[in-house]
Write a protein that holds these residues in place. Structure first.
Motif, PDB file in Angstrom:
ATOM      1  N   VAL A   1      49.387  39.653  38.063  1.00  0.00           N
ATOM      2  CA  VAL A   1      48.849  38.529  37.199  1.00  0.00           C
ATOM      3  C   VAL A   1      47.939  39.108  36.591  1.00  0.00           C
ATOM      4  CG1 VAL A   1      47.686  36.430  37.722  1.00  0.00           C
ATOM      5  CG2 VAL A   1      49.449  36.917  39.564  1.00  0.00           C
ATOM      6  N   GLU A   2      47.857  38.472  35.249  1.00  0.00           N
ATOM      7  CA  GLU A   2      46.993  38.875  34.395  1.00  0.00           C
ATOM      8  C   GLU A   2      46.380  37.516  33.630  1.00  0.00           C
ATOM      9  OE1 GLU A   2      49.252  41.230  31.231  1.00  0.00           O
ATOM     10  OE2 GLU A   2      48.909  42.956  32.433  1.00  0.00           O
ATOM     11  N   LEU A   3      45.047  37.706  33.711  1.00  0.00           N
ATOM     12  CA  LEU A   3      44.309  36.381  33.260  1.00  0.00           C
ATOM     13  C   LEU A   3      43.601  36.849  31.621  1.00  0.00           C
ATOM     14  CD1 LEU A   3      42.643  34.956  36.546  1.00  0.00           C
ATOM     15  CD2 LEU A   3      44.617  34.020  35.241  1.00  0.00           C
ATOM     16  N   SER A   4      43.630  36.179  30.960  1.00  0.00           N
ATOM     17  CA  SER A   4      43.081  36.414  29.566  1.00  0.00           C
ATOM     18  C   SER A   4      41.960  35.926  29.537  1.00  0.00           C
ATOM     19  CB  SER A   4      44.047  36.076  28.456  1.00  0.00           C
ATOM     20  OG  SER A   4      45.197  36.865  28.530  1.00  0.00           O
ATOM     21  N   PRO A   5      40.801  36.449  28.940  1.00  0.00           N
ATOM     22  CA  PRO A   5      39.386  35.844  28.569  1.00  0.00           C
ATOM     23  C   PRO A   5      39.840  34.587  27.853  1.00  0.00           C
ATOM     24  CG  PRO A   5      39.438  38.220  28.119  1.00  0.00           C
ATOM     25  CD  PRO A   5      40.725  37.851  28.277  1.00  0.00           C
ATOM     26  N   ASN A   6      38.993  33.520  28.157  1.00  0.00           N
ATOM     27  CA  ASN A   6      39.135  32.187  27.685  1.00  0.00           C
ATOM     28  C   ASN A   6      37.573  31.610  27.036  1.00  0.00           C
ATOM     29  OD1 ASN A   6      39.573  29.719  26.642  1.00  0.00           O
ATOM     30  ND2 ASN A   6      40.860  29.051  28.486  1.00  0.00           N
ATOM     31  N   MET A   7      37.322  31.536  26.045  1.00  0.00           N
ATOM     32  CA  MET A   7      35.833  31.019  25.636  1.00  0.00           C
ATOM     33  C   MET A   7      35.632  29.603  26.024  1.00  0.00           C
ATOM     34  SD  MET A   7      34.554  33.605  24.478  1.00  0.00           S
ATOM     35  CE  MET A   7      35.044  35.108  24.016  1.00  0.00           C
TER      36      MET A   7
ATOM     37  N   SER B   1      34.679  29.523  33.750  1.00  0.00           N
ATOM     38  CA  SER B   1      34.402  30.712  33.622  1.00  0.00           C
ATOM     39  C   SER B   1      35.455  31.703  34.264  1.00  0.00           C
ATOM     40  CB  SER B   1      32.940  31.257  34.307  1.00  0.00           C
ATOM     41  OG  SER B   1      33.084  31.072  35.749  1.00  0.00           O
ATOM     42  N   MET B   2      35.323  33.051  33.674  1.00  0.00           N
ATOM     43  CA  MET B   2      36.382  33.936  34.510  1.00  0.00           C
ATOM     44  C   MET B   2      36.248  33.924  35.831  1.00  0.00           C
ATOM     45  SD  MET B   2      39.193  35.700  34.095  1.00  0.00           S
ATOM     46  CE  MET B   2      39.114  36.674  32.401  1.00  0.00           C
ATOM     47  N   THR B   3      34.936  33.971  36.462  1.00  0.00           N
ATOM     48  CA  THR B   3      34.655  33.907  37.877  1.00  0.00           C
ATOM     49  C   THR B   3      35.298  32.738  38.375  1.00  0.00           C
ATOM     50  OG1 THR B   3      32.350  35.276  37.539  1.00  0.00           O
ATOM     51  CG2 THR B   3      32.868  34.100  39.708  1.00  0.00           C
ATOM     52  N   GLU B   4      35.348  31.577  37.852  1.00  0.00           N
ATOM     53  CA  GLU B   4      35.764  30.508  38.429  1.00  0.00           C
ATOM     54  C   GLU B   4      37.276  30.491  38.604  1.00  0.00           C
ATOM     55  OE1 GLU B   4      35.921  25.530  37.889  1.00  0.00           O
ATOM     56  OE2 GLU B   4      34.221  26.859  37.066  1.00  0.00           O
ATOM     57  N   ARG B   5      37.882  31.025  37.437  1.00  0.00           N
ATOM     58  CA  ARG B   5      39.290  31.066  37.101  1.00  0.00           C
ATOM     59  C   ARG B   5      40.072  32.080  38.211  1.00  0.00           C
ATOM     60  NH1 ARG B   5      40.177  32.831  31.507  1.00  0.00           N
ATOM     61  NH2 ARG B   5      42.337  32.554  32.032  1.00  0.00           N
ATOM     62  N   LEU B   6      39.238  33.110  38.331  1.00  0.00           N
ATOM     63  CA  LEU B   6      39.779  34.232  39.425  1.00  0.00           C
ATOM     64  C   LEU B   6      39.940  33.546  40.602  1.00  0.00           C
ATOM     65  CD1 LEU B   6      37.963  37.529  37.929  1.00  0.00           C
ATOM     66  CD2 LEU B   6      40.277  37.241  38.266  1.00  0.00           C
ATOM     67  N   ARG B   7      38.736  33.135  41.002  1.00  0.00           N
ATOM     68  CA  ARG B   7      38.572  32.335  42.426  1.00  0.00           C
ATOM     69  C   ARG B   7      39.727  31.600  42.602  1.00  0.00           C
ATOM     70  NH1 ARG B   7      33.888  29.789  42.345  1.00  0.00           N
ATOM     71  NH2 ARG B   7      32.666  31.964  42.537  1.00  0.00           N
ATOM     72  N   GLU B   8      39.938  30.528  41.792  1.00  0.00           N
ATOM     73  CA  GLU B   8      40.813  29.801  41.819  1.00  0.00           C
ATOM     74  C   GLU B   8      42.404  30.401  41.929  1.00  0.00           C
ATOM     75  OE1 GLU B   8      40.450  27.125  38.566  1.00  0.00           O
ATOM     76  OE2 GLU B   8      38.986  25.960  39.508  1.00  0.00           O
ATOM     77  N   GLU B   9      42.616  31.191  41.083  1.00  0.00           N
ATOM     78  CA  GLU B   9      43.943  31.816  41.177  1.00  0.00           C
ATOM     79  C   GLU B   9      44.249  32.623  42.466  1.00  0.00           C
ATOM     80  OE1 GLU B   9      47.662  33.028  39.438  1.00  0.00           O
ATOM     81  OE2 GLU B   9      46.298  31.613  38.958  1.00  0.00           O
ATOM     82  N   LEU B  10      42.988  33.412  42.937  1.00  0.00           N
ATOM     83  CA  LEU B  10      43.171  34.280  44.426  1.00  0.00           C
ATOM     84  C   LEU B  10      43.292  33.307  45.605  1.00  0.00           C
ATOM     85  CD1 LEU B  10      40.269  36.767  43.556  1.00  0.00           C
ATOM     86  CD2 LEU B  10      42.710  37.279  43.848  1.00  0.00           C
ATOM     87  N   ASP B  11      42.993  32.035  45.351  1.00  0.00           N
ATOM     88  CA  ASP B  11      42.767  30.878  46.477  1.00  0.00           C
ATOM     89  C   ASP B  11      44.260  30.495  46.528  1.00  0.00           C
ATOM     90  OD1 ASP B  11      40.240  31.162  47.442  1.00  0.00           O
ATOM     91  OD2 ASP B  11      39.671  29.174  46.362  1.00  0.00           O
TER      92      ASP B  11
ATOM     93  N   LEU C   1      46.950  31.931  45.187  1.00  0.00           N
ATOM     94  CA  LEU C   1      47.825  32.938  45.528  1.00  0.00           C
ATOM     95  C   LEU C   1      47.864  33.450  47.075  1.00  0.00           C
ATOM     96  CD1 LEU C   1      47.399  35.299  42.447  1.00  0.00           C
ATOM     97  CD2 LEU C   1      49.542  34.242  43.377  1.00  0.00           C
ATOM     98  N   GLY C   2      46.552  33.362  47.620  1.00  0.00           N
ATOM     99  CA  GLY C   2      46.368  33.590  49.186  1.00  0.00           C
ATOM    100  C   GLY C   2      46.957  32.498  50.001  1.00  0.00           C
ATOM    101  N   ARG C   3      46.985  31.113  49.544  1.00  0.00           N
ATOM    102  CA  ARG C   3      47.872  30.195  50.012  1.00  0.00           C
ATOM    103  C   ARG C   3      49.275  30.471  50.338  1.00  0.00           C
ATOM    104  NH1 ARG C   3      43.885  26.978  47.569  1.00  0.00           N
ATOM    105  NH2 ARG C   3      45.482  26.736  45.876  1.00  0.00           N
ATOM    106  N   GLN C   4      49.774  31.250  49.480  1.00  0.00           N
ATOM    107  CA  GLN C   4      51.306  31.706  49.203  1.00  0.00           C
ATOM    108  C   GLN C   4      51.609  33.002  50.132  1.00  0.00           C
ATOM    109  OE1 GLN C   4      52.337  31.799  45.220  1.00  0.00           O
ATOM    110  NE2 GLN C   4      51.512  29.767  44.854  1.00  0.00           N
ATOM    111  N   GLY C   5      50.493  33.669  50.541  1.00  0.00           N
ATOM    112  CA  GLY C   5      50.640  34.733  51.515  1.00  0.00           C
ATOM    113  C   GLY C   5      50.296  35.991  50.872  1.00  0.00           C
ATOM    114  N   TRP C   6      49.701  35.961  49.417  1.00  0.00           N
ATOM    115  CA  TRP C   6      49.715  37.044  48.901  1.00  0.00           C
ATOM    116  C   TRP C   6      48.291  37.739  49.231  1.00  0.00           C
ATOM    117  CZ3 TRP C   6      53.451  39.614  46.375  1.00  0.00           C
ATOM    118  CH2 TRP C   6      54.438  38.669  45.692  1.00  0.00           C
TER     119      TRP C   6
END
Length: 61
Positions: free
Chosen positions: A12-18, A22-32, A34-39
């Motif tokens: 998964v690639e997340l591009s910077p977004n002004m 924030s990127m930290t929040e987006r990463l946390r949301e994406e990891l959460d 994906l984690g719910r899907q078993g990744w």
């Protein structure tokens, strides 16, 4: 888990977004999400602050 487990991988690639979260929040949301899907996160990398963040994940096939 046995040593003969077979894995499925996802990249998964997340591009910077002004604008927006924030990127930290987006990463946390994406990891959460994906984690719910078993990744499980294997690696995360970013060459410089203006590059995409690349997440490499795996789960049992």
């Amino acid at each position: 888990m046995s040593t003969s487990a077979r894995w499925t991988y996802e990249v998964v690639e997340l591009s910077p977004n002004m604008l927006g979260p924030s990127m930290t929040e987006r990463l946390r949301e994406e990891l959460d999400r994906l984690g719910r899907q078993g990744w499980e996160l294997v690696s995360a990398n970013q060459v410089n602050p203006f590059d995409q963040v690349r997440l490499i994940l795996k789960k049992v096939a």
